[in-house]
Design an enzyme around this catalytic site. Structure first.
Site, mmCIF file in Angstrom:
data_model
loop_
_atom_site.group_PDB
_atom_site.id
_atom_site.type_symbol
_atom_site.label_atom_id
_atom_site.label_comp_id
_atom_site.label_asym_id
_atom_site.label_seq_id
_atom_site.Cartn_x
_atom_site.Cartn_y
_atom_site.Cartn_z
ATOM 1 N N VAL A 65 0.867 -1.176 0.000
ATOM 2 C CA VAL A 65 0.000 0.000 0.000
ATOM 3 C C VAL A 65 0.904 1.226 0.000
ATOM 4 O O VAL A 65 1.565 1.524 0.993
ATOM 5 C CB VAL A 65 -0.932 0.014 1.232
ATOM 6 N N GLY A 110 3.822 4.203 3.754
ATOM 7 C CA GLY A 110 3.404 3.008 3.036
ATOM 8 C C GLY A 110 3.500 1.801 3.949
ATOM 9 O O GLY A 110 4.021 1.875 5.058
ATOM 10 N N LYS A 111 2.982 0.675 3.489
ATOM 11 C CA LYS A 111 3.082 -0.575 4.248
ATOM 12 C C LYS A 111 2.817 -1.727 3.288
ATOM 13 O O LYS A 111 2.071 -1.578 2.312
ATOM 14 C CB LYS A 111 2.060 -0.609 5.387
ATOM 15 N N GLY A 112 3.408 -2.865 3.582
ATOM 16 C CA GLY A 112 3.191 -4.012 2.706
ATOM 17 C C GLY A 112 3.415 -5.305 3.451
ATOM 18 O O GLY A 112 3.594 -5.327 4.671
ATOM 19 N N ASP A 151 9.373 -5.697 9.619
ATOM 20 C CA ASP A 151 8.194 -5.575 10.478
ATOM 21 C C ASP A 151 8.002 -6.945 11.118
ATOM 22 O O ASP A 151 8.923 -7.773 11.094
ATOM 23 C CB ASP A 151 6.967 -5.144 9.655
#
Length: 450
Positions: A65, A110-112, A151
């Site tokens: 994202v 952002g993040k994924g 993460d």
């Protein structure tokens, strides 16, 4: 248009909207910015096919994202966990946007990640998964576009495999991931940064709200949840400063130390977790009590500082009330959105009641040290140099001090409350408003809203 149900994302959005009400009442033109900023700039979803040790094809969903690039390249971690879905990643990317703004560094949000579970997988299976995952992600990231990081489930090993796959695909050695090994572009104290930064932030809170519970005093009792990277280094810094750590936990239960954890035992837990072990295997240790299926918040008769460090929504309303009964004065999130909305309401009501109340700090402020040092890693990579441990630590302390001051100032100005004697300003409102204003102003200057 009927939108999908995305509970984690909707919770994060609701928290921001509530915090912004006084600011938006005075600045109604920013309503348009809020309408626009809540939609990600880009959402990527893809198939990840990898080979297990039996030679069979396995498949997982991959996501990225790319939420907002108003302040810099998209920046945020890659989470590998069976619970990963679009709602969780949208919530994390949304929060990351404002968290990154609070660091003062040039980073978007952002993040994924993937619903792949690294637990129980062999080294070869994890390597093959990472190679397959990067074979799609590589076309969407880069040092000036999107810089992922580690993460939950994505540690130094996984970052190494992902970096190696990108290097082969692109034939270039660039800082397109953070959390790298020290020998190939990583930064000193990156693994420690979230935990250390949390404590640096908390020290400012204690100095203003409850100096009698200084972390230099062994009588100050600190509850920590989690036992991963964030929790371990939070605990080690607390012990280094002199206070007493009473608890750690994992998904199976909590381990309570009647007389406090030692540095040596924390390091032993770190080695246990690297091997995929659980705290229940340490249940028979003298001086420690294991509580299966329970979080630490309701298990402690006396606690002064509570630091959620495991995952989202890990402190419920009832647990918040139990912490207040135990005498807690400071609650600061090491995890992202560690407290439920109901728990936050309990803490904020206590703060508003006056002297002796709980002062709560949201994760987007108190745990931004991790991404701050990721930003410092990007800066070192751009200059092709490496700063010393002390240089990075001093920069981290400065960033956390400035973040605290920004939140305090905005909370005082925009909480919509009449600040009476003995009542502390809302750091929740302060963090949300300060982060939002910075992102919204940049977006307006870019022509993203008018």
């Amino acid at each position: 248009m009927v939108l999908p149900v995305e509970p984690e994302y909707e919770q994060a959005l609701s928290e921001l909207q509530n915090s912004l009400k006084p600011f938006l009442a005075a600045n109604p033109d920013y309503e348009k910015a809020l309408e626009i900023v809540q939609i990600p700039e880009r959402v990527l979803q893809f198939r990840v096919v990898w080979e297990d040790d039996q030679g069979k094809a396995q498949v997982n969903r991959g996501f990225r994202v790319q939420y907002n690039s108003a302040l810099g390249p998209y920046k945020g971690g890659l989470r590998l966990h069976p619970s990963v879905n679009l709602s969780i990643l949208k919530f994390l990317g949304f929060e990351q946007t404002f968290k990154n703004a609070l660091t003062g560094l040039s980073m978007g949000g952002g993040k994924g990640g993937s619903d792949f579970d690294p637990k129980g997988k062999s080294d070869g299976e994890i390597r093959r998964f990472c190679t397959s995952f990067m074979s799609e992600l590589f076309r969407h990231i880069g040092q000036d576009t999107d810089v992922p990081a580690g993460d939950i489930g994505t540690g130094a090993r996984e970052i190494g495999y992902l970096f190696g796959a990108y290097k082969k695909l692109q034939n270039e050695f660039v800082g397109m991931l953070t959390g790298k090994g020290l020998a190939w572009g990583g930064s000193f104290i990156r693994p420690e940064a979230t935990g250390y930064g949390l404590i640096y932030y908390v020290e400012h809170m204690i100095a203003k709200a409850a100096p009698e519970y200084s972390l230099s005093k062994p009588e100050t009792l600190v509850a920590i949840s989690g036992s991963g990277n964030v929790a371990q280094f939070t605990a080690l810094k607390v012990i280094e400063l002199g206070a007493t750590v009473l608890s750690l936990s994992d998904s199976k239960g909590s381990l309570i130390a009647e007389k406090g954890y030692t540095k040596e035992f924390i390091k032993e837990i770190g080695q246990l977790k690297l091997k995929g072990g659980a705290l229940e295997s340490l249940a028979q240790r003298e001086g420690y009590t294991y509580h299966a299926g329970k979080r630490p918040w309701s298990l402690l008769p006396v606690v002064h500082v509570a630091l959620p460090g495991a995952t989202q929504n890990e402190v419920s309303k009832t647990e918040a009330e139990d912490l207040i009964k135990a005498g807690v004065r400071i609650v600061a999130e090491g995890s992202n959105m560690g407290c439920t909305e109901d728990a936050i309401a309990v803490f904020e009501a206590s703060r508003k009641a006056g002297a002796g109340g709980v002062w709560y700090a949201p994760g987007k402020a108190s745990n931004c040290g991790g991404v701050a040092v990721s930003g410092l890693e990007m800066a070192q990579n751009s200059q092709r140099l490496a700063w010393t441990t002390d240089q990075v630590d001093q920069k981290l302390k400065k960033i956390m001090a400035e973040c605290y001051e920004i939140c305090l100032s905005a909370g005082t100005k925009w909480s919509g409350e009449e600040i009476k004697d003995g009542v502390l300003p809302s750091l929740l409102s302060g963090a949300n408003v300060a982060g939002f204003i910075k992102v919204a102003d940049a977006m307006r200057e870019h022509g993203d809203w008018w």
